[in-house]
Motif scaffolding. Structure first.
Motif, PDB file in Angstrom:
ATOM      1  N   PRO A  41       0.736  -1.354   0.048  1.00 54.40           N
ATOM      2  CA  PRO A  41       0.109   0.124   0.251  1.00 54.40           C
ATOM      3  C   PRO A  41       0.716   1.928  -0.065  1.00 54.40           C
ATOM      4  N   ALA A  42       2.023   1.264   0.889  1.00 58.02           N
ATOM      5  CA  ALA A  42       2.837   2.354   1.184  1.00 58.02           C
ATOM      6  C   ALA A  42       3.066   2.704  -0.282  1.00 58.02           C
ATOM      7  N   ILE A  43       3.586   1.839  -1.062  1.00 58.24           N
ATOM      8  CA  ILE A  43       4.832   1.845  -2.034  1.00 58.24           C
ATOM      9  C   ILE A  43       3.277   2.042  -3.477  1.00 58.24           C
ATOM     10  N   LEU A  44       1.761   1.779  -3.454  1.00 52.77           N
ATOM     11  CA  LEU A  44       1.434   1.950  -4.164  1.00 52.77           C
ATOM     12  C   LEU A  44       1.383   3.762  -3.853  1.00 52.77           C
ATOM     13  N   ARG A  45       0.899   4.129  -2.810  1.00 55.74           N
ATOM     14  CA  ARG A  45       0.720   5.056  -2.806  1.00 55.74           C
ATOM     15  C   ARG A  45       1.953   6.028  -3.464  1.00 55.74           C
ATOM     16  N   ASP A  46       2.746   6.146  -3.044  1.00 54.47           N
ATOM     17  CA  ASP A  46       4.132   6.800  -4.017  1.00 54.47           C
ATOM     18  C   ASP A  46       3.976   6.880  -5.155  1.00 54.47           C
ATOM     19  N   ILE A  47       3.567   5.712  -6.040  1.00 55.24           N
ATOM     20  CA  ILE A  47       3.736   5.059  -7.364  1.00 55.24           C
ATOM     21  C   ILE A  47       2.540   6.420  -7.617  1.00 55.24           C
ATOM     22  N   ASP A  48       1.343   6.230  -6.880  1.00 59.86           N
ATOM     23  CA  ASP A  48       0.111   7.336  -7.480  1.00 59.86           C
ATOM     24  C   ASP A  48       0.416   8.729  -7.366  1.00 59.86           C
ATOM     25  N   THR A  49       0.859   8.442  -6.039  1.00 60.18           N
ATOM     26  CA  THR A  49       1.821  10.340  -6.323  1.00 60.18           C
ATOM     27  C   THR A  49       2.807  11.023  -7.011  1.00 60.18           C
ATOM     28  N   ALA A  50       3.470   9.790  -7.490  1.00 62.15           N
ATOM     29  CA  ALA A  50       4.797  10.231  -8.664  1.00 62.15           C
ATOM     30  C   ALA A  50       3.636   9.823  -9.740  1.00 62.15           C
ATOM     31  N   ASP A  55       2.134  13.441 -14.340  1.00 63.65           N
ATOM     32  CA  ASP A  55       0.719  13.748 -15.051  1.00 63.65           C
ATOM     33  C   ASP A  55       1.031  15.458 -15.295  1.00 63.65           C
ATOM     34  N   SER A  56       1.831  16.058 -14.336  1.00 62.49           N
ATOM     35  CA  SER A  56       1.161  17.481 -14.149  1.00 62.49           C
ATOM     36  C   SER A  56       2.695  17.829 -15.052  1.00 62.49           C
ATOM     37  N   ARG A  57       3.585  17.414 -15.302  1.00 63.03           N
ATOM     38  CA  ARG A  57       4.973  18.170 -15.800  1.00 63.03           C
ATOM     39  C   ARG A  57       4.843  18.012 -17.082  1.00 63.03           C
ATOM     40  N   VAL A  58       4.123  16.504 -17.399  1.00 61.95           N
ATOM     41  CA  VAL A  58       3.710  15.778 -18.776  1.00 61.95           C
ATOM     42  C   VAL A  58       2.599  17.339 -18.960  1.00 61.95           C
ATOM     43  N   LYS A  59       1.233  17.609 -19.016  1.00 59.50           N
ATOM     44  CA  LYS A  59       0.956  18.663 -18.777  1.00 59.50           C
ATOM     45  C   LYS A  59       1.427  20.082 -19.344  1.00 59.50           C
ATOM     46  N   ARG A  63       2.706  22.258 -22.448  1.00 60.29           N
ATOM     47  CA  ARG A  63       2.069  24.076 -22.533  1.00 60.29           C
ATOM     48  C   ARG A  63       3.384  24.778 -23.136  1.00 60.29           C
ATOM     49  N   ASN A  64       4.657  24.310 -22.465  1.00 59.71           N
ATOM     50  CA  ASN A  64       5.673  24.850 -22.929  1.00 59.71           C
ATOM     51  C   ASN A  64       6.144  24.299 -24.463  1.00 59.71           C
ATOM     52  N   LEU A  65       6.065  23.322 -25.044  1.00 57.45           N
ATOM     53  CA  LEU A  65       6.210  22.637 -26.267  1.00 57.45           C
ATOM     54  C   LEU A  65       5.345  23.765 -27.150  1.00 57.45           C
ATOM     55  N   ASP A  66       3.927  23.644 -26.482  1.00 56.28           N
ATOM     56  CA  ASP A  66       3.442  24.756 -28.078  1.00 56.28           C
ATOM     57  C   ASP A  66       4.481  25.950 -27.675  1.00 56.28           C
TER      58      ASP A  66
END
Length: 543
Positions: A41-50, A55-59, A63-66
């Motif tokens: 569960p702890a591992i999966l929480r970290d994965i979920d956070t990452a 996802d935020s960095r990709v977005k 925007r920067n690419l545009d």
């Protein structure tokens, strides 16, 4: 703990439905079953956070690419506009510009002027092919390019090396296209390419040539106007030697006449005539014996044309009949001479003698003026400083026509002094001499006034007796050895130029002296100078 929808979706994706539910139950800790994956569960929480952060960095990256794409598009547009403006400016200059690399290959970027000035599209081609070089010259150019791009491995600067590259393009429409080369360096300082500049200088070259021809014409006319007597004598000698009825003559005799005529031709700036005579000398001096009669016949037409042109210069200065006026005082000399001969025929021997001596005879000092002028001319042409001292006394007088060939031959003495006697100013100063070579000419009586002695002395380098001895393999005394400078085909020069080195000049001088019943001697010491002494019988009247 509650799992996110994304995590549940991943479990269903990677496990069968029953297994996925079992894993989820285990992770929830329900039913009292053992916790098989207590840390998951702890591992999966970290994965979920990452996952969320990613996802935020990709977005953000999207925007920067545009934004970057927009800026890049604008920058490309500005660069394209700048390139277009630069191309317009370069094309407006009318100069052919193209870069080529260390392989000699031309860039695809070049000015439109290349199409007309280099008569081809240079892009992607070897610069040697663009310049129309044959295979050998193309290879030579590439070899030069290889050396240039070696950079630090050669001690020669770019400018010195590229002086060996083609300087002109052979244009099919007769344009004069000059080629220049400029180095292009990378930020590292290394040579990255060479800029070839092709420029149409046809008009500038034509203007320069026109100015050169005008200057040459002015110099020629001034020279002819200053020495009318010598010019008339020159025309007559050329007519007698080259334009008379061709006959077979001894090679040495014709060579002397040709060498004298060539020197006189250059003196009067008649270089076209001098050029033909030089070719004739070369043929005569070759290993294959040729017929002098046939050679004169072959050259007759070309010489005739140039002879008429030379006479035309005299016509411009003195009128159409200048060439038949001879050496005039107030009357043509032949008229005065005929009068003296008539006196003798009438029995007035004493009166005829005094008439020739006092009226017809000319001062030798005046007859030496062409020699002084020739010496000054050759010195200027050779960029050498010479000081000349001419005879102060005009006592010695002679019947000039008798000595005509002798005084004409002194052009070789003038040439010899400039070529051999004149030393560099620094060498003269080191030897305690004045910077300018001093040449002194004197005329006096000898042997109870029955002979005249003409001396031409200089304080120059002197005759290289060692070189002369080596060339002749002689064991003679110094005094006897140096007399050989008067021999035919003897010269201390190592090579033959257009003006000297054939060993003919001084031979012609001595031949003219001997023909008059005189003697020619030379004395010389290395570093102290040379003295030519000519002893000639004095003739007052025609023989």
């Amino acid at each position: 703990m509650s799992l996110t929808k994304k995590l549940a979706r991943q479990l269903r994706r990677h496990f069968p439905p029953a297994d996925a539910e079992a894993i989820a139950t285990e992770m929830r800790g329900q039913g009292g079953a053992p916790r098989l994956l207590s840390n998951l569960p702890a591992i999966l929480r970290d994965i979920d956070t990452a996952y969320a952060e990613l996802d935020s960095r990709v977005k953000m990256a999207m925007r920067n690419l545009d934004l970057s794409s927009t800026e890049l598009t604008e920058a490309n547009a500005r660069l394209e506009m700048l390139n277009s403006s630069m191309t317009t400016v370069l094309d407006s200059l009318g100069v052919g510009l193209v870069f080529f690399d260390e392989k000699g290959l031309c860039s695809n970027v070049y000015s439109k002027a290349c199409l007309s000035l280099l008569e081809s599209e240079p892009g992607g081609r070897h610069v040697g092919d663009v310049l129309g070089l044959d295979a050998d010259r193309r290879d030579q150019l590439q070899g030069l390019i290889d050396v240039v791009f070696e950079g630090d491995t050669t001690i020669f600067p770019f400018e010195d090396l590229m002086r060996l590259a083609p300087k002109n393009f052979a244009h099919s429409r007769g344009l004069t296209v000059a080629l220049r080369y400029r180095p292009m360096y990378a930020p590292s300082g290394r040579l990255s390419s060479i800029l070839l500049i092709a420029e149409d200088i046809t008009k500038e070259e034509a203007s320069r040539e026109e100015i050169r021809l005008k200057e040459a014409r002015i110099a020629r006319m001034l020279r002819i106007a200053k020495d009318k007597m010598a010019f008339v004598g020159y025309l007559r000698k050329m007519e007698a030697v080259l334009l008379g009825t061709p006959t077979e003559r001894p090679h040495d005799e014709l060579s002397r006449d040709l060498h004298t005529l060539k020197g006189m031709s250059r003196f009067f700036h008649l270089n076209a005539i001098a050029g033909i005579i030089h070719e004739m000398e070369t043929v005569l001096g070759g290993e294959e014996k040729v017929s002098t009669k046939e050679m004169l016949e072959v050259c007759r037409e070309a010489i005739s044309t140039l002879f008429a042109e030379a006479k035309g210069y005299g016509h411009e200065i003195w009128g159409n009949n200048f060439e038949i006026q001879e050496e005039v005082v107030t009357l043509p000399l032949r008229y005065v001479t005929d009068f003296g001969i008539e006196l003798r025929k009438q029995g007035a021997q004493g009166l005829a003698f005094r008439f020739f001596q006092k009226i017809v005879a000319q001062q030798v000092r005046e007859l030496l003026i062409p020699f002084e002028t020739q010496l000054s001319f050759f010195a200027v042409m050779a960029e050498k400083d010479i000081s000349i001292t001419m005879p102060a006394s005009g006592q010695v007088k002679v019947f000039a026509p008798v000595y005509k060939t002798f005084f004409e031959s002194l052009v070789h003495i003038a040439r010899n002094i400039v070529d051999h006697a004149a030393e560099p100013p620094e060498a003269r100063e080191a030897a305690g001499k004045l910077p300018a070579l001093n040449v002194s000419v004197d005329v006096g009586f000898g042997e109870f006034n029955s002979k005249m002695v003409i001396t031409i002395a200089d304080d120059g380098a002197g005759i290289n007796a060692d070189a002369l001895r080596e060339k002749l393999k002689s064991t003679e005394s110094h005094e006897d050895l140096i007399q050989h400078v008067f021999d035919a085909k003897v010269s201390t020069r190592e090579s033959v130029s257009e003006d000297a080195g054939r060993g003919i000049g001084l031979d012609a001088v001595k031949a003219s002296v001997v023909a008059l019943g005189g003697t020619a001697r030379v004395t010389s010491e290395k570093g102290a100078g040379t003295v030519f002494t000519f002893t000639l019988p004095i003739v007052w009247e025609p023989q």
